[in-house]
Structures are given as structure tokens and as C-alpha cells.
Design a protein around this motif. Structure first.
Motif, PDB file in Angstrom:
ATOM      1  N   UNK A   1      32.480  83.655  17.497  1.00 57.33           N
ATOM      2  CA  UNK A   1      31.403  82.801  17.811  1.00 57.33           C
ATOM      3  C   UNK A   1      30.706  83.119  19.071  1.00 57.33           C
TER       4      UNK A   1
ATOM      5  N   UNK B   1      22.381  68.085  20.792  1.00 61.24           N
ATOM      6  CA  UNK B   1      23.541  68.761  20.717  1.00 61.24           C
ATOM      7  C   UNK B   1      23.955  69.497  22.054  1.00 61.24           C
TER       8      UNK B   1
ATOM      9  N   UNK C   1      25.671  67.515  24.184  1.00 58.46           N
ATOM     10  CA  UNK C   1      27.202  66.919  23.726  1.00 58.46           C
ATOM     11  C   UNK C   1      28.076  68.194  24.102  1.00 58.46           C
ATOM     12  N   UNK C   2      27.222  69.519  23.914  1.00 59.04           N
ATOM     13  CA  UNK C   2      28.206  70.616  24.232  1.00 59.04           C
ATOM     14  C   UNK C   2      28.375  70.860  25.779  1.00 59.04           C
TER      15      UNK C   2
ATOM     16  N   UNK D   1      24.207  79.290  18.228  1.00 65.40           N
ATOM     17  CA  UNK D   1      25.662  79.505  17.997  1.00 65.40           C
ATOM     18  C   UNK D   1      25.910  79.823  16.851  1.00 65.40           C
TER      19      UNK D   1
ATOM     20  N   UNK E   1      29.095  81.506  14.070  1.00 67.90           N
ATOM     21  CA  UNK E   1      30.496  81.919  13.882  1.00 67.90           C
ATOM     22  C   UNK E   1      30.148  82.998  12.923  1.00 67.90           C
TER      23      UNK E   1
ATOM     24  N   UNK F   1      29.885  60.739  22.486  1.00 70.64           N
ATOM     25  CA  UNK F   1      29.491  61.119  21.318  1.00 70.64           C
ATOM     26  C   UNK F   1      28.906  59.885  20.724  1.00 70.64           C
ATOM     27  N   UNK F   2      29.868  58.818  20.771  1.00 66.74           N
ATOM     28  CA  UNK F   2      29.316  57.943  20.024  1.00 66.74           C
ATOM     29  C   UNK F   2      27.977  57.284  20.502  1.00 66.74           C
TER      30      UNK F   2
ATOM     31  N   UNK G   1      30.992  67.885  26.510  1.00 67.73           N
ATOM     32  CA  UNK G   1      32.136  68.379  25.923  1.00 67.73           C
ATOM     33  C   UNK G   1      32.960  69.349  26.790  1.00 67.73           C
ATOM     34  N   UNK G   2      32.013  70.666  26.933  1.00 70.10           N
ATOM     35  CA  UNK G   2      32.908  71.831  27.792  1.00 70.10           C
ATOM     36  C   UNK G   2      32.744  71.620  29.276  1.00 70.10           C
TER      37      UNK G   2
ATOM     38  N   UNK H   1      35.079  61.355  25.950  1.00 63.70           N
ATOM     39  CA  UNK H   1      34.043  62.452  25.173  1.00 63.70           C
ATOM     40  C   UNK H   1      33.637  61.528  23.805  1.00 63.70           C
ATOM     41  N   UNK H   2      34.615  61.038  23.018  1.00 60.25           N
ATOM     42  CA  UNK H   2      34.371  60.407  21.569  1.00 60.25           C
ATOM     43  C   UNK H   2      33.317  59.460  21.799  1.00 60.25           C
ATOM     44  N   UNK H   3      33.678  58.509  23.076  1.00 58.69           N
ATOM     45  CA  UNK H   3      32.581  57.462  23.590  1.00 58.69           C
ATOM     46  C   UNK H   3      31.338  58.006  23.901  1.00 58.69           C
TER      47      UNK H   3
ATOM     48  N   UNK I   1      32.051  79.688  29.060  1.00 55.76           N
ATOM     49  CA  UNK I   1      32.184  78.840  27.967  1.00 55.76           C
ATOM     50  C   UNK I   1      31.997  77.468  28.441  1.00 55.76           C
ATOM     51  N   UNK I   2      32.750  76.866  29.555  1.00 58.26           N
ATOM     52  CA  UNK I   2      32.693  75.785  29.867  1.00 58.26           C
ATOM     53  C   UNK I   2      31.469  75.258  30.789  1.00 58.26           C
TER      54      UNK I   2
END
Lengths: 601, 425
Positions: free
Chosen positions: B312, B348, B351-352, B319, B321, B421-422, B355-356, B417-419, B298-299
Motif C-alpha cells: 500500500x 478522511x 481521520x487518518x 492511498x 493497495x 470517527x463517530x 488514527x495514526x 478513536x471510534x468515538x 506512516x504514523x
């Protein structure tokens, strides 16, 4: 379009309080006269902007020409000139009323006369308009036509024995309204042979044809190809296109005295064809323009800054484009050490400000930080020089100023009797000076206060509404400047003075406002990785201080199975929140913080 | 569906503690295009619902577990059917590759009878094959199994167990609505070892209502004393709609303050690294060579199959679910188990990946990112992280390994991470 003799023209507008049913009535008139087919009918046809339809209010006015065969068998042309329904636009209202001979006074039969209605009726009376009272929403169970008729008679002094009982929603009384317009509204004077004078009551910018000017021909006639002069701006143009509004534009070759229409002449900005200006023929000009022209003056100011500095040029372009269409909008570049480059903008009032902001964000997809609204202060310096300050951070230091004067308005409120005490308390707490209180009919009261405009442009309107459970209404107009002991309250975040948070307050309120403001900011500014002090100061003296503790943990431990979607959604939400943050030094400040001063308890 | 004969016990894979697992091929088209070698199986049954839990599960109660329960039986049938319907090869990956990792998650997978587990593993072998060295993990709750059962599991092929210990104080376990007591934990570990399962991970939850720092130390020490190969430390998240969600507000008593849970996180890092565990992921610790190979899939944003209600999967860039109720899941299976979603777009995927990948201590390879997402993106990324590098939350080692610092960067990972993503949205 049928040619029509002056004696068969009727020009009228509709005066009504927000929600009393003006737009619905206008729609119904268009439908009944067959101007718009039922198929093309959409609600609030005259309100073209999305914003207007969403909020149910009219911002830009519109006009419509209707053909109507009256009971006397004759064909009439009825021109409805719609008016904006908000205090910010009272000048526009006065100009569209000046273009009419009559007005329908629409009052909700379940409510009664409201402050704004009253102000507009007085404008109509000043313009010698014939006023036809209409009691609308007669179908509602709570309708009290007799009480409301009595109220109109008592407050306005208008004979209501022939008031029309109507329900625009249900289509009741529409024929009676049309007949009354024909019978009671006087036809325009036949001045077709006099030199051309046409009064502009609206204009808007069209990217393909230039400014489209809406006008009423007061005297004379004009044709496509005529060279016309705008008497206030002095500019001359040749008419490319002439037409009437039905309500969609239909081209005609000629318009004469009494008629309402539009023209296009490759005019670059609405500032060249302002509302209230008089159009005449360049070859045979009228000796004097139509009276009453003034340039709208902004009363409320704020800073607009892009969240992302890269959008500064986009913002400039957007403001340029908007001002093509909005002669009242002022803007000039503003630089702030905290905010970077932006614009100081002037507006007619709070609604105007909100509309411009929303249009900038919606139509031009800009992310903006808006600073709290300010008024314009008149500051006399020690050396006698008088300066006008619309940006609190630019207020001269105390040792350089002799006195500060601030704008005052007279506020008239109409309210059910039981809320009088609460509204007086509100006005008092906003430094209001009591002027007058009159009992109207059946427990309704008018309250008049002189108030500093600065106190009105905060949340006064919202407070008035909430304290009266929505029943009170208000109207205000500028009455002049008054000398007051005012001070500048600065805000420091993490030790740095933040200009856009500076505010001018009365000396006696400074401590209280400072304390409430830092508390509010503590709530609104998110935690950072470090502790953030927030202070309010007058000069170098700190009057209130708080601090935001450091953020130590911001982590999602759980990652369930292979389903990353939830974690991703949370991060996306968190990222979205960052959109509205402005970096001031190392601190990210959200948009709401710049409006905090308006939200103090 | 076909039920295959049980595998002979000689087929049972042995434990293969691998140091640095072999990475899946980073094909030029991105790692998602490679054939998955990991499978997640969701077993959505629990005897009761824990008070913090908002996972998609069915509560079956104490009396209804084992193969007598037709609910679980029926589910296993359906699950095996999904396995049989899942294509093991496609145009994108013509070669079937045997599974390197299998993970039974839940719910409480230890509610499966040995027979049911064998049935599922047989279906996997039939469809994909399972490598001899595969890691086959199962989540288990203390107090839900006896020796015979774990011996059966081990014989069926389970090589690794993740045990939901959560706390070593019975009163705290009761507060959480757990069914086991503190004494059940060492007993469960002993049973697993007796059955030959040495690769055991323990889960602990910090930030539980009323949890004191002394109790947290006690839990950490008692966990270390049991000498597990792996530990997962989760900070309690209060989810709306759960019993805890109704009872408590995050950061407010009786929940420990944010400062206290931050300290618990740091203490865990301190104790466990001192005891020889590698803090290899935000909430995971392992003895050298015992990092969970399945979770690493996953990571590292590599593809994986997933079967079962609410599971999922990430196959061929899609991806997906599955429906989150049994009824909807069965209906979806009956109508052809269609995976009708768009492949993850490149942005995306980025980002994935971030994030991972940033959850791992080793982080991400800048070179690999550049390979997959281009110079410009990587430039923006590195530039965007500059402030965090200065604050000591992010490091870029020898110009290639981009990672969060441990534990400071881990603790503020969402801020970073939010930064990002932004920045990229």
C-alpha cells in the motif's frame, strides 16, 4: 373517461391472507383489462410504498378503475378497492368493504383459510357483500382445491360449487373471475338524484395539492368546484380537482352514485378527511351520514427518542408530517430523565408502530431509540380518580392506587392440529384464558383465548409462527379491561433508574422477568471503562442484579506495512456501532437494550 | 529492465541513530503533497505460514528459497520493473529527493538471496537515490540466514533488522507454527552483530495460546538481555480464516483472558521502560534515538512509496493497495501499473491523521491540526475528547501536544478513536 350508467358499474375488493396472492391477482386484472400496459407493469402495482413492496404486504390501500367488455358485449366499469392485509388496519378494511357490493375471496389452494381471511370475510358478510370464492395458486404441485373448497364451505358456509380455480401468477382463470364479477356482483343502487353522500375509504397527504381523498359515491353526484362538507369533522372545502384512479389519477368533471374516485380541495391534514367520514354538498346536505364512522384508537404505545438530542426538533417535524397522512398516529412530547426529550406515540398495533419507526428513519434520516411497546392501563386511585397510563414509568405508586385494569383481547388462531398443544402452552404462559377449540376440516383447528393485550404485543406473533413452523395464523380484537395484580418493574443501570426500561408485569412473573431482563441487558450493553451494576427492582426492593465487567483493553496492536485500510475499516465499524447508542448518565446503551423485555426466553 | 552494477562497499551507509528525526515539510497543502522519501518493499514469501497469519504471502517451502527459486526470481524482476516505472518526480514535487528510509517487509524478506536484494536496492538507487544516512530495514526470521548471507545484506546496504523472535519458549513457537526455536534467537542476534548490524529490533507476541505470565516475564527478560535497540510487542489478534481462527476464540482458554493480556501489556510497559526503552508507540519501544524512522512516516501520515504485491502506497494524496495475488499483481504491472483512485478527501485525511498520530506517545500538534483542518474541526475534536481527558486516557500538554496517556490511553485507544470517527462521520 367514458361516462357509465350505474347499472354497468361493479365495485369489488379482494379478501386474502398475506401471501395468498392478492397483489399478483390485482396486477393481473389490471393487465388483462388493458388498464395498465404490459410495458408499465411492475410487480405489485397497487402497493405504492417501498415498504409495502419490500414486505409484500399492503399498508395503505389503493383503488383502480378498469374498463371491461364482457361476454354479453356490454362495457362495464370495474372498480377494485384494495384493502390493507393486516389486523392493525381492520377499521380501514371495514370501510373499504362498505364501499363495495362484492368481494373476491382469494384462498391459496395449497394452504387453506386463515384467521385473518376469516375475520375479513365476516366483515364483508356484515356489509352484505356478494362473495366470489377464488382458489388461487392452482398451478402449485401441492394444490388441493377440493379440500380447500370444502374448508370454505364448512367454516364460512359459502357455496363453493362455482368456486373459480385460478393462478394469478400463471394467468389462469382471470377471464372467469372478470365474468363472475360482472354477473354476480350486484350493480350499485341508482340513487343519483338523492343528496350527495360519498364514503371516504382512504386519504393521503400530497405536499402540493393537500390531502387527496379516495371515496365511493353512495348517493347523488358531485362536480369540480362544488363546495363539500365532511360530516364528521364539519369542515367545508371547495373541490379543486376530481378524478378517477386508473390506477393513476385521471381528472374528470363529475362523478355520480356508484362511482369511485378521488378529490383534492387544499385540505391540510388527513385528520380533516378521515376514513369513514361522509362527504356531502354544503349547499344541499344529506340528512344523515353513512353509518359506521369511528375514530381509530391507538392500542400500542412507545417512546421515540432521538439518539442525538439535537434531532428533537427534526423528530417533531417528521411526526407532524407523518400525521398529516396518518390519522391514527398519536404523539405527545415526553421527557425522561434518562432519555431527554422525545415523544410518546400511540399506534394501532405493532405493525403500524414498526412502519412509522421505519419511515421516520428512512424518509427523515433520524436516528431513533424506540422503547418497548406498552398498552394503556386503566388505574383507579385510592381517591377514586381513574387515570389512563400508557407509559409504565408514570404508574402511580402502590400506596396511591386501588387497582390496575389492563386491556384484554380475544385471539383466534387457526392451526394444523399437531401444533395445538404447543400453541395452548404458549397462550397459557402468556396468562391466556382458554375459551374455545373447534376442529375444522382435515386436522385444522381454531383455538380461541382471551389474552392480556400486553402479552400479545410482545413477541406472541413471532412465537406463534415459530411454534407452528409458520402454519398458524391469528387475529385479535379488543374485548375490554380486566383487573389484575400488576406491579411496576424498574431497571437501574449504574445505580440510576432508567424510565424507558420500566415495565408493568404480573406480580407472579415479576421475579422471573426481572432476572431474565438483567441477564439480557448484561449481554446487550457493551463493556465500559468501569464496572456497571444492573438491577431490577419492585419499589425499593431489588429482585435481580448483575454486573458488566470493566473494559480494560481495546487496542489494535498490529499495523501491517503501510496498509492502514484494515485498521480504518475496523474503527469505522466500531464507530458505526456507536450510532445506535444512547448515553444514559455515563453508560452508552444500545437500541436493542430498550427492546430487551420483548426478547426474554 | 536494467540491472545496475553493484555499489562499491564504500557506499554502504552507516548507522545514523537520529534522536528527533527531521519532520517532512508540512506544506500548506498538507504533508501528503510532499515528495515521498520512504519506500516499502513487500516480499511475500515464507517457508510456511504461521498459524496466526493472514497476510498476503506465498508459501514456498524449505527447498525453494534463494536465487534457485524461479518464483522469487520472477517476483524480484517484476518488483524492480515496478520501481523503474514509479515516477520519482511529478508536477506536485518536481525535485527528486533521495530515499531516507527503505523497509523490506513480508512475508520473510530474508528468503531473498544477497544478489536479489542487491538487485532491488540498485533499482531504488537508480530511480530515486538512497540518502547516505538512510535507514534500510529488513524483516528477518531467526533460523533463515547464515553469517555469509547477513554479511552480504549488510554490504548491500541493510542498516537495520527487525527480527521475528515472537517468544522465547520453543513449545510456544511450535504452537504458532514458527520454523525456529528459542535458541535460534540469540544466535540470530549474534550473527547480525558479527555482520556489523547493530540496529536490531525484536518482535514479541503476547496473548499466545497457553502463554503464562511467568513465560511472558521470561520472554521480556531474555529479550532485554539481548540488548536490542528496539522492540515491538504485539498482542495476538485472532483472524478469521487462519489456523488459530479455527482453533481458538479470543479471550477463551487456552488463550489468556482479556484481563491477562491487559496485564501482559502493562508488564511489558513496566519491564521495558525500566530497562531504558521508550514506549514511543502503542506496540513499539526503542532505546533513545532508535525509533523506527520508516514506521514514523506512516504514523505521521507522511507520503511513502510502496512496491510489490499487496503493498500500500501513499503518494500525492492517493492511498493505493496493489493486487493481493502474484498473478493479479503481474497483470496490473503489465497493464501499466495504473494508480486509479481518488486522492484522500480532507475529512478522511483527518481521520487518518488521528488514527495514526495518536498511536505515538508524543501524539499530534494541535497547532498543526488547526493549520491543516481549520479551527472549527479542532474545536470539535478537543470538545469531543473532553470526557476522555477527564477519564485520564487523553492529555493535551501545554496546550499543544494532544496524545493518549501511556499505558492507560494506549490500552483503550480504539475506544477513543471510534468515538472520534463517530464524531466526524
Amino acid at each position: 373517461m367514458t361516462d357509465v350508467s350505474v347499472s354497468n358499474i361493479r365495485n369489488f375488493s379482494i379478501i386474502a391472507h398475506i401471501d395468498h396472492g392478492k397483489s399478483t391477482l390485482a396486477d393481473r386484472l389490471l393487465q388483462v383489462t388493458g388498464t395498465v400496459s404490459d410495458r408499465n407493469m411492475k410487480q405489485q402495482l397497487l402497493d405504492n410504498m417501498d415498504l409495502e413492496r419490500e414486505r409484500g404486504i399492503t399498508i395503505k390501500l389503493q383503488a383502480a378503475r378498469m374498463n371491461y367488455t364482457a361476454k354479453d358485449g356490454q362495457q362495464y366499469v370495474l372498480n377494485l378497492i384494495d384493502t390493507p392485509g393486516h389486523v392493525d388496519f381492520s377499521y380501514e378494511v371495514s370501510r373499504s368493504l362498505a364501499a363495495c357490493e362484492g368481494a373476491l375471496l382469494v384462498v391459496d389452494a395449497s394452504q387453506g383459510v386463515e384467521a385473518q381471511t376469516l375475520a375479513n370475510v365476516y366483515l364483508a358478510l356484515e356489509n352484505d357483500l356478494e362473495i366470489i370464492p377464488v382458489l388461487n395458486k392452482i398451478d402449485l404441485p401441492g394444490a388441493e382445491p377440493d379440500r380447500v373448497a370444502g374448508e370454505i364451505e364448512e367454516i364460512i358456509g359459502l357455496d363453493c360449487s362455482d368456486a373459480i380455480q385460478a393462478s394469478a401468477k400463471e394467468g389462469i382463470g382471470i377471464d372467469a373471475i372478470l365474468e363472475s364479477i360482472v354477473r354476480q356482483v350486484p350493480p350499485p343502487q341508482d340513487t343519483t338524484e338523492e343528496p350527495l353522500r360519498a364514503l371516504i375509504f382512504d386519504s393521503y397527504y400530497d405536499p402540493y395539492r393537500g390531502v387527496i381523498v379516495y371515496f365511493r359515491v353512495m348517493d347523488g353526484r358531485l362536480k369540480t368546484g362544488d363546495r363539500v362538507r365532511f360530516m364528521a369533522s364539519g369542515k367545508e372545502y371547495e373541490i379543486d380537482e376530481l378524478g378517477v384512479l386508473s390506477p393513476h389519477q385521471i381528472q374528470v368533471d363529475e362523478l355520480h352514485a356508484g362511482e369511485v374516485g378521488y378529490l383534492a380541495a387544499a385540505i391540510k391534514a388527513v385528520a380533516d378527511a378521515r376514513v369513514g367520514d361522509t362527504i356531502t354538498l354544503a349547499a344541499a346536505p344529506a340528512p344523515v351520514p353513512f353509518p359506521g364512522y369511528t375514530e381509530a384508537k391507538p392500542m400500542v404505545f412507545c417512546g421515540l427518542f432521538p439518539t442525538d438530542a439535537d434531532q428533537f426538533e427534526d423528530l417533531r417535524e417528521a411526526l407532524e408530517k407523518l400525521s398529516l397522512n396518518d390519522a391514527a398516529l398519536r404523539y405527545e412530547p415526553e421527557t425522561s430523565s434518562a432519555m431527554g426529550f422525545g415523544f410518546r406515540c400511540g399506534f394501532l398495533g405493532l405493525l403500524h408502530m414498526e412502519i412509522v419507526q421505519e419511515r421516520l428513519e428512512r424518509e427523515y434520516t433520524l436516528d431513533l431509540i424506540t422503547t418497548a411497546p406498552s398498552v394503556i392501563y386503566q388505574v383507579t386511585k385510592i381517591d377514586g380518580e381513574v387515570v389512563y397510563i400508557d407509559n409504565p414509568s408514570l404508574l402511580p405508586d402502590p400506596q396511591h392506587r386501588e387497582r390496575i385494569e389492563e386491556p384484554y383481547v380475544q385471539v383466534d388462531m387457526i392451526t394444523p392440529e399437531e401444533f395445538v398443544g404447543s400453541l395452548m402452552e404458549l397462550s397459557q404462559s402468556r396468562r391466556g384464558v382458554f375459551k374455545d377449540m373447534k376442529y375444522l376440516t382435515q386436522g385444522r383447528t381454531t383455538l380461541t383465548y382471551d389474552l392480556p393485550l400486553a402479552e400479545v404485543v410482545t413477541d406472541f406473533f413471532d412465537q406463534m409462527k415459530s411454534r407452528s413452523r409458520g402454519y398458524a395464523s391469528m387475529e385479535y380484537h379488543l374485548i375490554g379491561y380486566r383487573d389484575n395484580p400488576l406491579v411496576k418493574l424498574d431497571v437501574l443501570i449504574n445505580g440510576d433508574k432508567v424510565d424507558p426500561l420500566a415495565t408493568i408485569v404480573h406480580r407472579d412473573k415479576a421475579y422471573y422477568v426481572g432476572k431474565a431482563l438483567v441477564e439480557k441487558l448484561k449481554e446487550l450493553i457493551p463493556r465500559h471503562q468501569f464496572k456497571i451494576p444492573i438491577q431490577a427492582s419492585i419499589g425499593s426492593r431489588v429482585v435481580a442484579s448483575e454486573h458488566i465487567p470493566a473494559l480494560r483493553k481495546d487496542v489494535l496492536a498490529k499495523c501491517y506495512g503501510g496498509d492502514i485500510s484494515r485498521k480504518k475499516k475496523l474503527l469505522q465499524k466500531q464507530a458505526k456501532g456507536k450510532k445506535r447508542l444512547k448515553a444514559i448518565g455515563t453508560v452508552d446503551v444500545p437500541q436493542e437494550a430498550f427492546m430487551a423485555v420483548l426478547k426474554l426466553q | 529492465m536494467t540491472v545496475l552494477p553493484l555499489p562499491a562497499s564504500s557506499d554502504r551507509p552507516s548507522i545514523h541513530p537520529l534522536g528527533n528525526e527531521k519532520k517532512a515539510d508540512l506544506a500548506t497543502s498538507g504533508p501528503a503533497a510532499a515528495a515521498p522519501t520512504a519506500a516499502y518493499l513487500h516480499i511475500p514469501f515464507c517457508r510456511r505460514r504461521c498459524f496466526y497469519c493472514d497476510f498476503p504471502i506465498s508459501v514456498v517451502g524449505d527447498a525453494r528459497w534463494g536465487d534457485r527459486s524461479c518464483t522469487i526470481c520472477a517476483y524480484v524482476q517484476q518488483l524492480c520493473q515496478e520501481i523503474a516505472q514509479t515516477p520519482a518526480h511529478s508536477e506536485a514535487f518536481p525535485m527528486t529527493r533521495p530515499l531516507e528510509t527503505v523497509f523490506f517487509g513480508g512475508g520473510t524478506p530474508s528468503l531473498l538471496s544477497v544478489g536479489q536484494l542487491e538487485q532491488i536496492l540498485a533499482a531504488l538507487r537508480q530511480q530515486f537515490g538512497i540518502a547516505a544516512s538512510a535507514e534500510v530495514s529488513m524483516e528477518m526470521d531467526p533460523g533463515t540466514f547464515d553469517l555469509a548471507q547477513v554479511q552480504g545484506y549488510a554490504a548491500a546496504g541493510i542498516t537495520r533488522v527487525s527480527l521475528g523472535a515472537q517468544a522465547f519458549q520453543s513449545e510456544l513457537l511450535a504452537v504458532c507454527g514458527r520454523t525456529h526455536t528459542a535458541d535460534d534467537i540469540p544466535q540470530a542476534v549474534a550473527l547480525l552483530r558479527q555482520a556489523g548490524i547493530e540496529n536490531v529490533s525484536l518482535d514479541l507476541i503476547s496473548g499466545l495460546p497457553g502463554l503464562t505470565m511467568a513465560q511472558w516475564h521470561e520472554s521480556l527478560e531474555r529479550a532485554i538481555a539481548l540488548n536490542p535497540t528496539h522492540l515491538s510487542i504485539y498482542d495476538l489478534t485472532i483472524e478469521p480464516g487462519t489456523v488459530f481462527g479455527k482453533r481458538y476464540t479470543s479471550g477463551e482458554a487456552p488463550l489468556p483472558s482479556d484481563d491477562a493480556t491487559t496485564e501482559m501489556y502493562r508488564q511489558a510497559h513496566q519491564h521495558l521502560t525500566t530497562a531504558g526503552y521508550d514506549h514511543y508507540e502503542i506496540s513499539n519501544y526503542a532505546k533513545p534515538g532508535y525509533a523506527c524512522r520508516h514506521n514514523r512516516v506512516y504514523w505521521e501520515n507522511r507520503p511513502y512509496y510502496a512496491m510489490g504485491m499487496a503493498a500500500a502506497s501513499y503518494v500525492q494524496g492517493q492511498r493505493f493497495t496493489r493486487p493481493s495475488t502474484r498473478e493479479a499483481y503481474y497483470a496490473w504491472l503489465a497493464s501499466g501499473a495504473l494508480i486509479d483512485c481518488a486522492p484522500t478527501p480532507l475529512m478522511e485525511q483527518l481521520l487518518d491523521t488521528l488514527m495514526l498520530g495518536l498511536r505515538l506517545r508524543e501524539g499530534l500538534s494541535v497547532a498543526a491540526l488547526r493549520n491543516q483542518f481549520g479551527d472549527e474541526t479542532v474545536h470539535r475534536l478537543v470538545e469531543g475528547l473532553h470526557a476522555y481527558v477527564r477519564q485520564g486516557l487523553v492529555q493535551i500538554d501545554s496546550g499543544d501536544r494532544l496524545h493518549l496517556t501511556v499505558p492507560d490511553g494506549f490500552l483503550l485507544s480504539n475506544t477513543v478513536l471510534a468515538h472520534l470517527f463517530h464524531l466526524f462521520s
